[in-house]
Design an enzyme around this catalytic site. Sequence first.
Site, PDB file in Angstrom:
ATOM      1  N   CYS A 134      45.222  61.619  38.987  1.00 53.08           N
ATOM      2  CA  CYS A 134      45.018  63.066  39.063  1.00 53.08           C
ATOM      3  C   CYS A 134      44.719  63.482  40.502  1.00 53.08           C
ATOM      4  O   CYS A 134      43.613  63.246  40.995  1.00 53.08           O
ATOM      5  CB  CYS A 134      43.877  63.480  38.136  1.00 53.08           C
ATOM      6  N   CYS A 168      42.012  66.146  40.905  1.00 53.36           N
ATOM      7  CA  CYS A 168      40.664  65.629  40.613  1.00 53.36           C
ATOM      8  C   CYS A 168      40.095  64.845  41.793  1.00 53.36           C
ATOM      9  O   CYS A 168      38.923  64.986  42.139  1.00 53.36           O
ATOM     10  CB  CYS A 168      40.709  64.714  39.388  1.00 53.36           C
ATOM     11  N   ASP A 169      40.918  63.987  42.399  1.00 57.65           N
ATOM     12  CA  ASP A 169      40.411  63.009  43.359  1.00 57.65           C
ATOM     13  C   ASP A 169      40.976  63.127  44.775  1.00 57.65           C
ATOM     14  O   ASP A 169      40.509  62.427  45.679  1.00 57.65           O
ATOM     15  CB  ASP A 169      40.710  61.591  42.842  1.00 57.65           C
TER      16      ASP A 169
END
Length: 324
Positions: free
Chosen positions: A147, A150-151
């Site tokens: 993701c 997300c990261d």
Amino acid sequence: MLGYDADLLIIGAGPAGLTAAQYGARAGLNVLVIDQGSPGGQALLIDVLENYPGNAGQFDEAGNQVAQPKSGYDFSMDLLRQAESFGASLFYGSVDSIKKENNIFTARLCDGSARTATAVIIASGAKPRFLGIPGEKEFFGKGVSYCASCDGNFFKGKKIFVAGGGDSACDEARYLSRLSDKITLVHRRDSFRAQKALVKRTLDNPNIKVKYNTVIKEIKGGLKVKSVMLADTQTGDICEEEADAVFIFAGTVPQSALVSGGGLNAALDENGYIITDQKMATNVAGLFAAGDIRSGAFRQVVTAAADGALAAHFAAGYIDENQL
């Protein structure tokens, strides 16, 4: 329906499930949605949802109306609020099994409780597919991710490898290119399978280097990712390159285990996706499927929503015919 938890039970709160909830509730059904995570499903991973019909409203300097994209998170929250405004309910939990007896479906949850309904829509979607290479599991959360939104922020200015060749890989590589100018996208074929518009933007992006006919054979490091072993799929040559992160977008795995046993035995295709007709109905009466979980689906947010609307419509018809 007296004596039962819901007329319509929906498993999964992604775009398909939440749209089904909205249409089912608007049709006057008692609708219960069960999801084990945050509402939105795979849509939560979308940085900018720019190709959903009707996303317009802003104007440029010339007075022309232009797209007004929103994040996958914002879109998902809008879907949830819509569904709840029509009376649908969302329950957070994990379904362990589903069975059908005397025309009533019973979904048993992992906490030991159960929910009953006359009809069920499976909208549990799909999860990221693993490459299955050395280092992938070991460095998950230590440089390996599935993701970008997300990261990605953890790797600003770092050397990032992206694996994949579809829409997600191209879209996520473009997202990461705003955080670093050292993005390498590796694809095992000599051309991308993504939509042409996404491919062009990817190839035109100066921060993205593309390696065709290449696969990642191993991810290496110590406490975190330090390098990747790359293999040329045509020559077999292997080289090692420094890396700070590896983002993997190699397709998805359908979450269809709930309906492949336990007495339901819904028909699946060779890849494990649920087979439906044009009414989103499975071979099990009263059981419908919508979204990424469905065989042959064009896995986009807009088609997931359409699947959900159809599934709810025809599920309502089934419920009317089977009222007790």
